[in-house]
Design a protein around this motif. Structure first.
Motif, PDB file in Angstrom:
ATOM      1  N   HIS A  97       0.843  -1.207   0.000  1.00  0.00           N
ATOM      2  CA  HIS A  97       0.000   0.000   0.000  1.00  0.00           C
ATOM      3  C   HIS A  97       0.876   1.254   0.000  1.00  0.00           C
ATOM      4  CE1 HIS A  97      -2.857   3.070   1.298  1.00  0.00           C
ATOM      5  NE2 HIS A  97      -2.064   3.309   2.313  1.00  0.00           N
ATOM      6  N   TRP A  98       1.855   1.295   0.897  1.00  0.00           N
ATOM      7  CA  TRP A  98       2.702   2.482   0.989  1.00  0.00           C
ATOM      8  C   TRP A  98       3.582   2.657  -0.239  1.00  0.00           C
ATOM      9  CZ3 TRP A  98       1.667   6.564   3.447  1.00  0.00           C
ATOM     10  CH2 TRP A  98       0.925   6.505   4.620  1.00  0.00           C
ATOM     11  N   ALA A  99       3.931   1.576  -0.907  1.00  0.00           N
ATOM     12  CA  ALA A  99       4.728   1.700  -2.139  1.00  0.00           C
ATOM     13  C   ALA A  99       3.942   2.482  -3.190  1.00  0.00           C
ATOM     14  CB  ALA A  99       5.108   0.320  -2.653  1.00  0.00           C
ATOM     15  N   VAL A 100       2.643   2.243  -3.256  1.00  0.00           N
ATOM     16  CA  VAL A 100       1.803   2.975  -4.203  1.00  0.00           C
ATOM     17  C   VAL A 100       1.692   4.442  -3.779  1.00  0.00           C
ATOM     18  CG1 VAL A 100      -0.542   3.193  -5.131  1.00  0.00           C
ATOM     19  CG2 VAL A 100       0.494   0.932  -4.885  1.00  0.00           C
ATOM     20  N   VAL A 101       1.442   4.680  -2.503  1.00  0.00           N
ATOM     21  CA  VAL A 101       1.311   6.050  -2.000  1.00  0.00           C
ATOM     22  C   VAL A 101       2.608   6.823  -2.205  1.00  0.00           C
ATOM     23  CG1 VAL A 101       0.981   7.451   0.096  1.00  0.00           C
ATOM     24  CG2 VAL A 101      -0.466   5.444  -0.322  1.00  0.00           C
ATOM     25  N   GLU A 102       3.726   6.217  -1.891  1.00  0.00           N
ATOM     26  CA  GLU A 102       5.015   6.905  -1.960  1.00  0.00           C
ATOM     27  C   GLU A 102       5.566   7.006  -3.377  1.00  0.00           C
ATOM     28  OE1 GLU A 102       7.237   4.667   0.889  1.00  0.00           O
ATOM     29  OE2 GLU A 102       6.400   5.790   2.580  1.00  0.00           O
ATOM     30  N   ALA A 103       4.917   6.362  -4.343  1.00  0.00           N
ATOM     31  CA  ALA A 103       5.370   6.434  -5.731  1.00  0.00           C
ATOM     32  C   ALA A 103       5.338   7.870  -6.251  1.00  0.00           C
ATOM     33  CB  ALA A 103       4.512   5.524  -6.613  1.00  0.00           C
ATOM     34  N   TYR A 104       4.534   8.724  -5.625  1.00  0.00           N
ATOM     35  CA  TYR A 104       4.416  10.112  -6.062  1.00  0.00           C
ATOM     36  C   TYR A 104       5.404  11.030  -5.354  1.00  0.00           C
ATOM     37  CZ  TYR A 104       0.194   8.268  -8.091  1.00  0.00           C
ATOM     38  OH  TYR A 104      -0.677   7.515  -8.813  1.00  0.00           O
ATOM     39  N   ASP A 105       6.185  10.492  -4.441  1.00  0.00           N
ATOM     40  CA  ASP A 105       7.176  11.273  -3.708  1.00  0.00           C
ATOM     41  C   ASP A 105       8.504  11.173  -4.450  1.00  0.00           C
ATOM     42  OD1 ASP A 105       8.798  12.565  -1.935  1.00  0.00           O
ATOM     43  OD2 ASP A 105       8.354  11.258  -0.232  1.00  0.00           O
ATOM     44  N   PRO A 106       8.978  12.280  -5.007  1.00  0.00           N
ATOM     45  CA  PRO A 106      10.209  12.214  -5.804  1.00  0.00           C
ATOM     46  C   PRO A 106      11.476  11.992  -4.988  1.00  0.00           C
ATOM     47  CG  PRO A 106       9.505  14.480  -5.590  1.00  0.00           C
ATOM     48  CD  PRO A 106       8.440  13.627  -4.947  1.00  0.00           C
ATOM     49  N   GLY A 107      11.421  12.220  -3.683  1.00  0.00           N
ATOM     50  CA  GLY A 107      12.615  12.098  -2.844  1.00  0.00           C
ATOM     51  C   GLY A 107      12.932  10.655  -2.483  1.00  0.00           C
ATOM     52  N   GLU A 108      14.209  10.386  -2.311  1.00  0.00           N
ATOM     53  CA  GLU A 108      14.663   9.072  -1.872  1.00  0.00           C
ATOM     54  C   GLU A 108      14.780   9.067  -0.352  1.00  0.00           C
ATOM     55  OE1 GLU A 108      15.592   6.158  -3.528  1.00  0.00           O
ATOM     56  OE2 GLU A 108      14.595   7.074  -5.253  1.00  0.00           O
ATOM     57  N   LYS A 109      14.377   7.960   0.265  1.00  0.00           N
ATOM     58  CA  LYS A 109      14.520   7.845   1.717  1.00  0.00           C
ATOM     59  C   LYS A 109      15.982   7.603   2.069  1.00  0.00           C
ATOM     60  CE  LYS A 109      10.011   6.003   2.943  1.00  0.00           C
ATOM     61  NZ  LYS A 109       9.312   4.895   3.592  1.00  0.00           N
ATOM     62  N   GLU A 110      16.383   8.148   3.208  1.00  0.00           N
ATOM     63  CA  GLU A 110      17.740   7.934   3.688  1.00  0.00           C
ATOM     64  C   GLU A 110      17.906   6.481   4.103  1.00  0.00           C
ATOM     65  OE1 GLU A 110      18.758  10.649   6.798  1.00  0.00           O
ATOM     66  OE2 GLU A 110      17.896  12.348   5.726  1.00  0.00           O
ATOM     67  N   GLU A 111      19.107   5.959   3.935  1.00  0.00           N
ATOM     68  CA  GLU A 111      19.386   4.558   4.248  1.00  0.00           C
ATOM     69  C   GLU A 111      19.096   4.231   5.716  1.00  0.00           C
ATOM     70  OE1 GLU A 111      23.263   1.683   4.224  1.00  0.00           O
ATOM     71  OE2 GLU A 111      23.039   3.081   2.544  1.00  0.00           O
ATOM     72  N   ALA A 112      19.471   5.118   6.623  1.00  0.00           N
ATOM     73  CA  ALA A 112      19.233   4.878   8.056  1.00  0.00           C
ATOM     74  C   ALA A 112      17.739   4.811   8.345  1.00  0.00           C
ATOM     75  CB  ALA A 112      19.894   5.971   8.895  1.00  0.00           C
ATOM     76  N   LEU A 113      16.959   5.643   7.695  1.00  0.00           N
ATOM     77  CA  LEU A 113      15.508   5.641   7.873  1.00  0.00           C
ATOM     78  C   LEU A 113      14.908   4.325   7.370  1.00  0.00           C
ATOM     79  CD1 LEU A 113      12.795   7.007   8.498  1.00  0.00           C
ATOM     80  CD2 LEU A 113      12.908   8.028   6.228  1.00  0.00           C
ATOM     81  N   VAL A 114      15.338   3.890   6.212  1.00  0.00           N
ATOM     82  CA  VAL A 114      14.851   2.625   5.656  1.00  0.00           C
ATOM     83  C   VAL A 114      15.192   1.471   6.602  1.00  0.00           C
ATOM     84  CG1 VAL A 114      15.118   0.976   3.748  1.00  0.00           C
ATOM     85  CG2 VAL A 114      14.932   3.429   3.267  1.00  0.00           C
ATOM     86  N   ARG A 115      16.386   1.493   7.176  1.00  0.00           N
ATOM     87  CA  ARG A 115      16.795   0.444   8.117  1.00  0.00           C
ATOM     88  C   ARG A 115      15.906   0.450   9.365  1.00  0.00           C
ATOM     89  NH1 ARG A 115      21.725   1.422   7.908  1.00  0.00           N
ATOM     90  NH2 ARG A 115      21.906   2.868   9.648  1.00  0.00           N
ATOM     91  N   ARG A 116      15.626   1.646   9.921  1.00  0.00           N
ATOM     92  CA  ARG A 116      14.754   1.740  11.099  1.00  0.00           C
ATOM     93  C   ARG A 116      13.344   1.240  10.783  1.00  0.00           C
ATOM     94  NH1 ARG A 116      17.048   6.878  11.612  1.00  0.00           N
ATOM     95  NH2 ARG A 116      15.052   7.869  11.153  1.00  0.00           N
ATOM     96  N   GLU A 117      12.831   1.587   9.603  1.00  0.00           N
ATOM     97  CA  GLU A 117      11.508   1.094   9.203  1.00  0.00           C
ATOM     98  C   GLU A 117      11.514  -0.423   9.081  1.00  0.00           C
ATOM     99  OE1 GLU A 117      10.667   3.240   5.578  1.00  0.00           O
ATOM    100  OE2 GLU A 117       9.357   4.630   6.649  1.00  0.00           O
ATOM    101  N   ASP A 118      12.533  -0.977   8.430  1.00  0.00           N
ATOM    102  CA  ASP A 118      12.627  -2.435   8.270  1.00  0.00           C
ATOM    103  C   ASP A 118      12.648  -3.134   9.622  1.00  0.00           C
ATOM    104  OD1 ASP A 118      12.657  -2.189   5.514  1.00  0.00           O
ATOM    105  OD2 ASP A 118      14.841  -2.468   5.328  1.00  0.00           O
ATOM    106  N   GLU A 119      13.406  -2.582  10.570  1.00  0.00           N
ATOM    107  CA  GLU A 119      13.486  -3.184  11.908  1.00  0.00           C
ATOM    108  C   GLU A 119      12.142  -3.128  12.625  1.00  0.00           C
ATOM    109  OE1 GLU A 119      16.611  -0.821  13.577  1.00  0.00           O
ATOM    110  OE2 GLU A 119      18.205  -1.948  12.542  1.00  0.00           O
ATOM    111  N   MET A 120      11.456  -2.000  12.517  1.00  0.00           N
ATOM    112  CA  MET A 120      10.155  -1.865  13.166  1.00  0.00           C
ATOM    113  C   MET A 120       9.140  -2.814  12.529  1.00  0.00           C
ATOM    114  SD  MET A 120       6.869  -0.281  12.975  1.00  0.00           S
ATOM    115  CE  MET A 120       7.143   0.726  11.562  1.00  0.00           C
ATOM    116  N   TYR A 121       9.137  -2.897  11.202  1.00  0.00           N
ATOM    117  CA  TYR A 121       8.190  -3.800  10.537  1.00  0.00           C
ATOM    118  C   TYR A 121       8.501  -5.266  10.832  1.00  0.00           C
ATOM    119  CZ  TYR A 121       5.986   0.064   8.134  1.00  0.00           C
ATOM    120  OH  TYR A 121       5.296   1.220   7.854  1.00  0.00           O
ATOM    121  N   ALA A 122       9.755  -5.593  11.047  1.00  0.00           N
ATOM    122  CA  ALA A 122      10.110  -6.963  11.430  1.00  0.00           C
ATOM    123  C   ALA A 122       9.533  -7.289  12.811  1.00  0.00           C
ATOM    124  CB  ALA A 122      11.626  -7.146  11.423  1.00  0.00           C
TER     125      ALA A 122
END
Length: 151
Positions: A97-122
Motif C-alpha cells: 500500500h505504501w509503495a503505491v502512496v510513496e510512488a508520487y514522492d520524488p525524494g529518496e529515503k535515507e538509508e538509516a531511515l529505511v533500516r529503522r523502518e525495516d526493523e520496526m516492521y520486522a
C-alpha cells in the motif's frame, strides 16, 4: 510543498469558491503516526512510525491556513482532530500500500531511515505471526478545518 505554494492554492480556492461555499481542509496533525498490531480488540504492539520526517511540511500546512485566515480571506468555522486509520492483514500488504502512496514522492529515503523502518516492521511481523487474526493498523492523526469565505 512549501508554505507559499499552499497559501497560493488556498487563495486560488478562495477565488473559485462561491460566497456561500465551504472549504474542508484536511492535513496530517503535528503528531507522530503510530504503527499498531491489534488482536482481540486490543493493541499488542505500538511504535511511533520511524518514517515520520515531514514535521516541517505539517507546520507549513498549519501556517498556510493561519495565513489565509489572518488575511481575512477565510473565517475558521471549526477545527477538529481525528485519526486516519489504514488497516492491513500483513506487513507485506501494508508495505505494498505504501509503495503505491510513496510512488508520487520524488525524494529518496535515507538509508538509516529505511533500516529503522525495516526493523520496526520486522518486530510488527513477529507479533502478527504470534497472533492469528491480528491486523496491522497505521494511525495517522489529522486535522480538519472548516473554512468559509470572509466578507
Amino acid at each position: 510543498m512549501e508554505q507559499e505554494g499552499m497559501v497560493h492554492a488556498l487563495e486560488k480556492i478562495h477565488r473559485l469558491l462561491r460566497r456561500a461555499g465551504t472549504l474542508i481542509e484536511i492535513h496530517p496533525a503535528l503528531e507522530v503516526p503510530l504503527v499498531e498490531v491489534w488482536s482481540n480488540g486490543e493493541p499488542s504492539f505500538r511504535e511511533n512510525d520511524p518514517g515520520f520526517d515531514y514535521e516541517d511540511d505539517l507546520r507549513s500546512a498549519e501556517d498556510a491556513v493561519a495565513t489565509v485566515v489572518g488575511r481575512r480571506l477565510f473565517v475558521l468555522h471549526g477545527r477538529r482532530r481525528f485519526e486516519l486509520r489504514t488497516h492491513a492483514s500483513s506487513v507485506r500488504e501494508f508495505r505494498d500500500h505504501w509503495a503505491v502512496v510513496e510512488a508520487y514522492d520524488p525524494g529518496e529515503k535515507e538509508e538509516a531511515l529505511v533500516r529503522r523502518e525495516d526493523e520496526m516492521y520486522a518486530r510488527a511481523h513477529d507479533v502478527l505471526e504470534r497472533s492469528p487474526g491480528a491486523e496491522l493498523v497505521y494511525v495517522e492523526p489529522a486535522t480538519m478545518s472548516r473554512l468559509i469565505p470572509a466578507g
